[in-house]
Scaffold this motif. Structure first.
Motif, PDB file in Angstrom:
ATOM      1  N   GLY A   1       9.938  22.327  29.142  1.00 40.61           N
ATOM      2  CA  GLY A   1       9.097  21.273  30.167  1.00 40.61           C
ATOM      3  C   GLY A   1       7.808  20.413  30.080  1.00 40.61           C
ATOM      4  N   ARG A   2       6.994  21.512  28.586  1.00 41.50           N
ATOM      5  CA  ARG A   2       5.586  21.183  28.581  1.00 41.50           C
ATOM      6  C   ARG A   2       5.958  19.458  27.759  1.00 41.50           C
ATOM      7  NH1 ARG A   2       0.873  20.332  29.358  1.00 41.50           N
ATOM      8  NH2 ARG A   2      -0.219  20.553  27.825  1.00 41.50           N
ATOM      9  N   HIS A   3       7.156  19.311  26.702  1.00 46.49           N
ATOM     10  CA  HIS A   3       6.516  18.148  25.886  1.00 46.49           C
ATOM     11  C   HIS A   3       7.698  16.672  28.129  1.00 46.49           C
ATOM     12  CE1 HIS A   3       7.535  19.256  21.998  1.00 46.49           C
ATOM     13  NE2 HIS A   3       6.835  18.395  22.160  1.00 46.49           N
ATOM     14  N   GLU A   5       6.355  17.100  30.319  1.00 43.22           N
ATOM     15  CA  GLU A   5       5.184  17.409  31.273  1.00 43.22           C
ATOM     16  C   GLU A   5       4.340  16.895  31.041  1.00 43.22           C
ATOM     17  OE1 GLU A   5       2.269  20.378  33.643  1.00 43.22           O
ATOM     18  OE2 GLU A   5       2.144  20.422  31.040  1.00 43.22           O
ATOM     19  N   LEU A   6       4.059  16.144  29.068  1.00 44.90           N
ATOM     20  CA  LEU A   6       2.649  15.436  28.792  1.00 44.90           C
ATOM     21  C   LEU A   6       3.436  13.913  28.426  1.00 44.90           C
ATOM     22  CD1 LEU A   6       1.981  17.552  25.831  1.00 44.90           C
ATOM     23  CD2 LEU A   6       0.655  17.069  27.494  1.00 44.90           C
ATOM     24  N   ALA A  26      10.382  24.813  33.705  1.00 42.46           N
ATOM     25  CA  ALA A  26      10.171  23.618  33.633  1.00 42.46           C
ATOM     26  C   ALA A  26      10.066  23.098  35.100  1.00 42.46           C
ATOM     27  CB  ALA A  26      11.608  23.042  33.185  1.00 42.46           C
ATOM     28  N   ARG A  29       6.198  24.380  37.016  1.00 41.93           N
ATOM     29  CA  ARG A  29       5.901  22.469  36.226  1.00 41.93           C
ATOM     30  C   ARG A  29       5.898  21.271  35.912  1.00 41.93           C
ATOM     31  NH1 ARG A  29       5.665  24.419  30.097  1.00 41.93           N
ATOM     32  NH2 ARG A  29       3.582  25.552  31.078  1.00 41.93           N
ATOM     33  N   LEU A  30       7.613  20.264  36.719  1.00 43.00           N
ATOM     34  CA  LEU A  30       7.278  19.342  36.363  1.00 43.00           C
ATOM     35  C   LEU A  30       7.539  19.165  37.914  1.00 43.00           C
ATOM     36  CD1 LEU A  30       9.892  18.841  33.739  1.00 43.00           C
ATOM     37  CD2 LEU A  30       7.649  18.250  33.896  1.00 43.00           C
ATOM     38  N   PHE A  57      10.179  21.645  18.867  1.00 38.32           N
ATOM     39  CA  PHE A  57      10.015  22.832  19.056  1.00 38.32           C
ATOM     40  C   PHE A  57      11.182  24.033  17.687  1.00 38.32           C
ATOM     41  CE2 PHE A  57       7.861  22.538  23.074  1.00 38.32           C
ATOM     42  CZ  PHE A  57       6.642  22.512  22.420  1.00 38.32           C
TER      43      PHE A  57
END
Length: 189
Positions: A1-3, A5-6, A26, A29-30, A57
């Protein structure tokens, strides 16, 4: 989920992953506002189209086989609007992956945790098979964890062919985000 999030500050985003544990990370995080779906990249169907679909990734390697790569390209392309873009960050090609290169040991030291990760690799039937071992120490015990990552090694021609067969006009950015390049497929108008 990092992408996600950005990107969510500027775009409406959704995510797909096969691993329930990674989806849970994710979701944490989201939060509840970002739709997340459990699905296999080779056969998911969200029933809608997007301006941009990403597979980053190097996760495309988990398609494992050429047939899997083709199915994944078709599934992702089905979700791209006319004029939209599919972006795939490739895994290593067969000539780039060297199983003799030993990954560096990674050490984490925190007050209540010590961990080390090591791995060894081999090539099996055109796939990179990476065997990761973790030793994790907490007060009162040590735990051994093992992960096997079995990922397809596809040539540039195979990526291009899979995207073209999925009905996309294809470009190849040799540098990309991490030096492995990017495959860009535009859905024809």
């Amino acid at each position: 989920g990092r992408h996600l999030e950005l990107l969510r500050g500027r775009f409406v985003v959704e995510g797909v992953d096969l691993d329930a544990g990674l989806l849970a990370v994710a979701r944490e995080r989201l939060g509840p506002d970002v739709p997340l779906h459990r699905g296999d990249m080779r056969r998911f169907d969200l029933g809608r189209e997007f301006d941009v679909v990403t597979c980053l990734f190097s996760s495309i390697g988990y398609a494992r086989t050429l047939a899997g790569l083709r199915r994944a390209a078709r599934a992702m392309a089905r979700h791209v609007r006319r004029g939209g873009l599919l972006i795939i960050e490739p895994w290593f090609t067969p000539t780039q992956f060297d199983p003799q290169v030993m990954g560096r040991a990674i050490l984490v030291e925190r007050p209540d945790l010590r961990a080390v990760r090591m791995n060894a690799s081999r090539i099996v039937e055109g796939r990179s098979v990476m065997d990761f071992r973790y030793l994790v120490s907490r007060p009162g015990g040590i735990r051994h964890i093992r992960e096997i990552h079995d990922m397809g090694l596809f040539t540039d021609d195979q990526y291009r062919g899979a995207l073209e067969a999925a009905g996309l006009a294809v470009e190849h950015d040799l540098e990309g985000l991490t030096g492995r390049g990017l495959w860009l497929g535009t859905r024809r108008e």
